[in-house]
Design a protein around this motif. Structure first.
Motif, PDB file in Angstrom:
ATOM      1  N   TYR A  80       7.113   0.074   2.300  1.00  0.00           N
ATOM      2  CA  TYR A  80       6.454  -0.521   3.699  1.00  0.00           C
ATOM      3  C   TYR A  80       4.987  -1.366   4.438  1.00  0.00           C
ATOM      4  O   TYR A  80       4.845  -0.842   3.976  1.00  0.00           O
ATOM      5  CB  TYR A  80       7.526   0.384   4.542  1.00  0.00           C
ATOM      6  CG  TYR A  80       6.647   1.447   5.496  1.00  0.00           C
ATOM      7  CD1 TYR A  80       5.550   1.477   6.204  1.00  0.00           C
ATOM      8  CD2 TYR A  80       6.976   2.464   4.216  1.00  0.00           C
ATOM      9  CE1 TYR A  80       5.332   3.143   6.743  1.00  0.00           C
ATOM     10  CE2 TYR A  80       6.381   4.094   4.872  1.00  0.00           C
ATOM     11  CZ  TYR A  80       5.745   3.928   5.927  1.00  0.00           C
ATOM     12  OH  TYR A  80       4.788   5.147   6.765  1.00  0.00           O
ATOM     13  N   LYS A  81       5.916  -2.213   5.462  1.00  0.00           N
ATOM     14  CA  LYS A  81       4.910  -2.596   5.800  1.00  0.00           C
ATOM     15  C   LYS A  81       5.320  -3.282   6.855  1.00  0.00           C
ATOM     16  O   LYS A  81       6.349  -3.554   7.543  1.00  0.00           O
ATOM     17  CB  LYS A  81       4.029  -3.967   4.407  1.00  0.00           C
ATOM     18  CG  LYS A  81       4.837  -4.929   4.672  1.00  0.00           C
ATOM     19  CD  LYS A  81       3.985  -5.865   3.570  1.00  0.00           C
ATOM     20  CE  LYS A  81       4.626  -7.668   3.312  1.00  0.00           C
ATOM     21  NZ  LYS A  81       4.107  -8.479   2.239  1.00  0.00           N
ATOM     22  N   ASP A  82       3.942  -3.907   7.777  1.00  0.00           N
ATOM     23  CA  ASP A  82       4.427  -4.800   9.332  1.00  0.00           C
ATOM     24  C   ASP A  82       5.046  -6.477   8.557  1.00  0.00           C
ATOM     25  O   ASP A  82       4.171  -6.723   7.983  1.00  0.00           O
ATOM     26  CB  ASP A  82       2.725  -4.513  10.123  1.00  0.00           C
ATOM     27  CG  ASP A  82       3.148  -3.454  10.564  1.00  0.00           C
ATOM     28  OD1 ASP A  82       3.751  -2.528  10.871  1.00  0.00           O
ATOM     29  OD2 ASP A  82       2.150  -3.416  11.815  1.00  0.00           O
TER      30      ASP A  82
ATOM     31  N   PHE B  99      15.314  -4.548   7.425  1.00  0.00           N
ATOM     32  CA  PHE B  99      14.093  -5.448   8.316  1.00  0.00           C
ATOM     33  C   PHE B  99      13.947  -4.098   9.454  1.00  0.00           C
ATOM     34  O   PHE B  99      15.616  -4.549  10.096  1.00  0.00           O
ATOM     35  CB  PHE B  99      14.064  -6.624   8.361  1.00  0.00           C
ATOM     36  CG  PHE B  99      13.427  -7.106   9.612  1.00  0.00           C
ATOM     37  CD1 PHE B  99      11.788  -7.287   9.033  1.00  0.00           C
ATOM     38  CD2 PHE B  99      14.072  -7.454  11.053  1.00  0.00           C
ATOM     39  CE1 PHE B  99      10.890  -7.565  10.337  1.00  0.00           C
ATOM     40  CE2 PHE B  99      13.303  -7.747  12.178  1.00  0.00           C
ATOM     41  CZ  PHE B  99      12.086  -7.664  11.596  1.00  0.00           C
ATOM     42  N   ILE B 100      13.098  -3.940   9.486  1.00  0.00           N
ATOM     43  CA  ILE B 100      13.505  -2.850  10.877  1.00  0.00           C
ATOM     44  C   ILE B 100      12.939  -3.723  12.632  1.00  0.00           C
ATOM     45  O   ILE B 100      11.730  -3.891  12.518  1.00  0.00           O
ATOM     46  CB  ILE B 100      12.927  -1.582  11.190  1.00  0.00           C
ATOM     47  CG1 ILE B 100      13.642  -0.568  10.144  1.00  0.00           C
ATOM     48  CG2 ILE B 100      13.207  -0.461  12.084  1.00  0.00           C
ATOM     49  CD1 ILE B 100      13.873   0.480   9.615  1.00  0.00           C
TER      50      ILE B 100
ATOM     51  N   ARG C 178       0.871  -1.413   0.103  1.00  0.00           N
ATOM     52  CA  ARG C 178       0.156   0.071   0.255  1.00  0.00           C
ATOM     53  C   ARG C 178       0.992   0.895   0.026  1.00  0.00           C
ATOM     54  O   ARG C 178       2.372   1.732   0.678  1.00  0.00           O
ATOM     55  CB  ARG C 178      -0.767  -0.001   1.168  1.00  0.00           C
ATOM     56  CG  ARG C 178      -2.030   0.721   1.624  1.00  0.00           C
ATOM     57  CD  ARG C 178      -3.100   1.064   2.767  1.00  0.00           C
ATOM     58  NE  ARG C 178      -3.185  -0.612   2.891  1.00  0.00           N
ATOM     59  CZ  ARG C 178      -4.525  -0.755   2.301  1.00  0.00           C
ATOM     60  NH1 ARG C 178      -5.091   0.348   1.702  1.00  0.00           N
ATOM     61  NH2 ARG C 178      -5.115  -1.501   2.540  1.00  0.00           N
ATOM     62  N   LEU C 179       0.495   2.421  -0.632  1.00  0.00           N
ATOM     63  CA  LEU C 179       1.232   3.636  -1.137  1.00  0.00           C
ATOM     64  C   LEU C 179       0.754   4.556  -0.805  1.00  0.00           C
ATOM     65  O   LEU C 179      -0.626   4.672  -1.127  1.00  0.00           O
ATOM     66  CB  LEU C 179       1.753   3.682  -2.577  1.00  0.00           C
ATOM     67  CG  LEU C 179       3.073   2.172  -2.678  1.00  0.00           C
ATOM     68  CD1 LEU C 179       3.363   2.545  -4.085  1.00  0.00           C
ATOM     69  CD2 LEU C 179       4.356   1.824  -1.725  1.00  0.00           C
TER      70      LEU C 179
ATOM     71  N   SER D 118       9.146  -4.010  11.250  1.00  0.00           N
ATOM     72  CA  SER D 118       9.122  -3.779   9.943  1.00  0.00           C
ATOM     73  C   SER D 118       9.639  -4.019   8.558  1.00  0.00           C
ATOM     74  O   SER D 118      10.794  -4.418   8.369  1.00  0.00           O
ATOM     75  CB  SER D 118       8.935  -2.002   9.707  1.00  0.00           C
ATOM     76  OG  SER D 118       7.480  -1.898  10.726  1.00  0.00           O
ATOM     77  N   ILE D 119       9.421  -4.310   7.227  1.00  0.00           N
ATOM     78  CA  ILE D 119       9.726  -4.229   5.885  1.00  0.00           C
ATOM     79  C   ILE D 119       9.069  -2.806   5.574  1.00  0.00           C
ATOM     80  O   ILE D 119       8.726  -2.976   5.140  1.00  0.00           O
ATOM     81  CB  ILE D 119       9.677  -5.298   4.961  1.00  0.00           C
ATOM     82  CG1 ILE D 119       9.391  -7.001   6.217  1.00  0.00           C
ATOM     83  CG2 ILE D 119      10.596  -5.826   3.910  1.00  0.00           C
ATOM     84  CD1 ILE D 119       8.947  -7.909   5.418  1.00  0.00           C
TER      85      ILE D 119
END
Length: 371
Positions: free
Chosen positions: A223-225, A255-256, A204-205, A235-236
Motif C-alpha cells: 500500500y501507499k499514499d 482505494f481508501i 515499499r514492504l 491510500s491505494i
C-alpha cells in the motif's frame, strides 16, 4: 541510503472491542488450555552499556525468543551497537558481536537489522539492509543467522542479494522463512538458501505487510499514499496471494479515501497466525471465505503479538487487549503509569507462559515483561 526501512503499523488509539465472532471451537491455546491472562508484570530496563558509546535513542520494533531465557530484540538506534539486544532470563544486554560493518568489493557498508524470527535457539534469523557508504550498490538485502555460537550470512541462490533492505521476516512451519523489503522484493528461506520470488510490486514492504500461513498460503499487502499535486487524497492498498504453485495473484485492489481508514473490510496492514489472516482497519478483521469479518473494534493498532489463533494481543499507547479464544479483555499494567506518554509498539513475543512487549518512552525502549 537508497532504500530506507520504515515501520508499517498505524499510529491511532485503540478503542473498545466488539464481541468476537467465535469460530475457534470454544477457545484455547491449541492444547485445550485457556491462554494465560493473569500475568505478573514488570518493566525490564535495557542495560545501556555499549562500550564505544551508550545510545541516546533505542526504538525496538521486533521481539522473538526460543524461550523466556533466550529472547532477542531488534530495532533502530542512534548507534550501531544499540540495534540488537539479548535477554538471558536475568537482564537485557546489547549484542555487539554480530557482523556490523565491513567492505564488499572495496565498498564500505553498515549492516542495519530490522526484524527477527527463528525456529529454535540455534536457528535465529535477522533481516536487514547492507547499506553501502558509497552508493549506488543495489543488492543490499541481507539475512544473518545465529547458530548459538557464530554468525553467518545466509547466501542467495543466485549468488547475488535482492535489491533493497529487508524490513520483515516471518517463519512458515519449522523450515521456511519469508522476507519482505523496501524495493518491493519478497523472498523465502528454504534448504539453507534465500530464494527471491518473481517481482510483482514496486511498493515499499516491511513490518506488517506479509503473512505466511501454516497451510502454505502467503499474502502480501502493498500500500501507499495516493497524491494529487502533492496533496494526499487517500491510500491505494493491494492484497496479493501466492498459491501452491508459487504464482502470485492480485486478489484485492482498494482505494481508501482520505488520510484515515474506512472501517470496511480490507485495510492497511496484515497479520497472520496458523491459518488465519487479519487486516487492520479501525479494528481487527479476519479473512474468511474471501470475505472480511470484523473480530474487534478499535481506532488503530500500534502493535500486536499473535501467538496462535486463540491467543492474540493488540495494543497502542498504554492500552492492551487480549483475545483468549472466547472473548476480548483489556489488560491493565499498573507500572505503565510511571512512563507518561510512553507507548507500546511493534511485534511482541510469548511462549504462552511469559510475554515480552516493547515500551517506547523518552526516546528509549523498555521491555514490558509478563510472567
Amino acid at each position: 541510503m537508497k532504500h530506507l526501512l520504515f515501520l508499517s503499523l498505524s499510529f491511532l488509539f485503540i478503542g473498545c472491542p466488539s464481541p468476537p465472532n467465535d469460530d475457534d471451537n470454544g477457545g484455547g491455546n491449541g492444547n485445550g488450555e485457556t491462554p494465560k491472562r493473569d500475568y505478573v508484570w514488570s518493566i525490564d530496563t535495557m542495560v545501556f552499556n555499549v562500550p564505544e558509546a551508550p545510545p541516546d535513542q533505542v526504538s525496538i520494533q521486533c521481539i522473538w525468543g526460543s524461550s523466556p531465557h533466550d529472547v532477542w530484540a531488534v530495532g533502530q538506534s542512534d548507534v550501531g551497537a544499540g540495534r540488537l539486544w539479548h535477554y538471558n532470563g536475568a537482564q537485557w544486554t546489547p549484542r555487539i558481536d554480530r557482523p556490523r560493518n565491513g567492505f564488499d568489493n572495496g565498498k564500505g557498508y553498515i549492516n542495519y537489522l530490522f526484524a527477527i524470527a527463528g525456529f529454535d535457539s540455534v536457528n535465529v534469523f535477522f533481516a536487514g539492509d547492507r547499506a553501502y557508504v558509497d552508493p549506488p550498490y543495489s543488492d543490499s538485502a541481507i539475512v544473518l543467522k545465529w547458530n548459538g555460537s557464530t554468525w553467518s550470512e545466509v547466501p542467495w541462490i543466485t549468488g547475488r542479494r535482492a535489491n533493497g533492505g529487508l524490513g520483515e521476516i516471518l517463519p512458515q512451519g519449522k523450515t521456511k522463512l519469508w522476507v519482505a523489503g523496501a524495493a518491493g522484493s519478497v523472498a523465502r528461506y528454504e534448504n539453507g538458501l534465500m530464494i527471491e520470488e518473481p517481482h510483482f510490486t514496486d511498493y515499499r514492504l516491511g513490518l506488517g505487510q506479509i503473512a505466511a500461513l501454516d497451510n502454505g498460503e502467503v499474502y502480501v499487502n502493498a500500500y501507499k499514499d495516493s497524491l494529487v499535486n502533492g496533496s494526499l487524497i487517500g491510500s491505494i492498498t493491494k492484497l496479493f496471494e501466492r498459491d501452491m504453485n508459487g504464482d502470485w495473484t492480485l486478489v484485492e485492489n482498494k482505494f481508501i479515501q482520505g488520510a484515515d481508514y474506512d472501517d470496511n473490510g480490507f485495510g492497511k496492514g496484515i497479520l497472520g497466525i496458523n491459518n488465519k489472516l487479519f487486516t487492520d482497519n479501525r479494528g481487527l478483521w479476519e479473512r474468511v471465505d474471501k470475505k472480511w469479518l470484523k473480530r474487534m473494534s478499535y481506532q488503530g493498532m500500534g502493535g500486536a503479538s499473535l501467538i496462535n489463533g486463540n491467543n492474540i494481543w493488540t495494543y497502542f499507547k498504554q492500552e492492551l487487549w487480549h483475545y483468549n479464544g472466547k472473548d476480548w479483555k483489556q489488560i491493565v499494567i499498573p507500572q505503565l503509569q510511571n512512563y507518561p506518554e510512553g507507548f507500546l509498539y511493534g511485534r511482541g513475543w510469548s511462549d504462552n507462559k511469559e510475554i515480552f512487549l516493547s515500551l517506547h518512552y523518552n526516546g528509549k525502549t523498555y521491555i514490558v515483561h509478563g510472567r
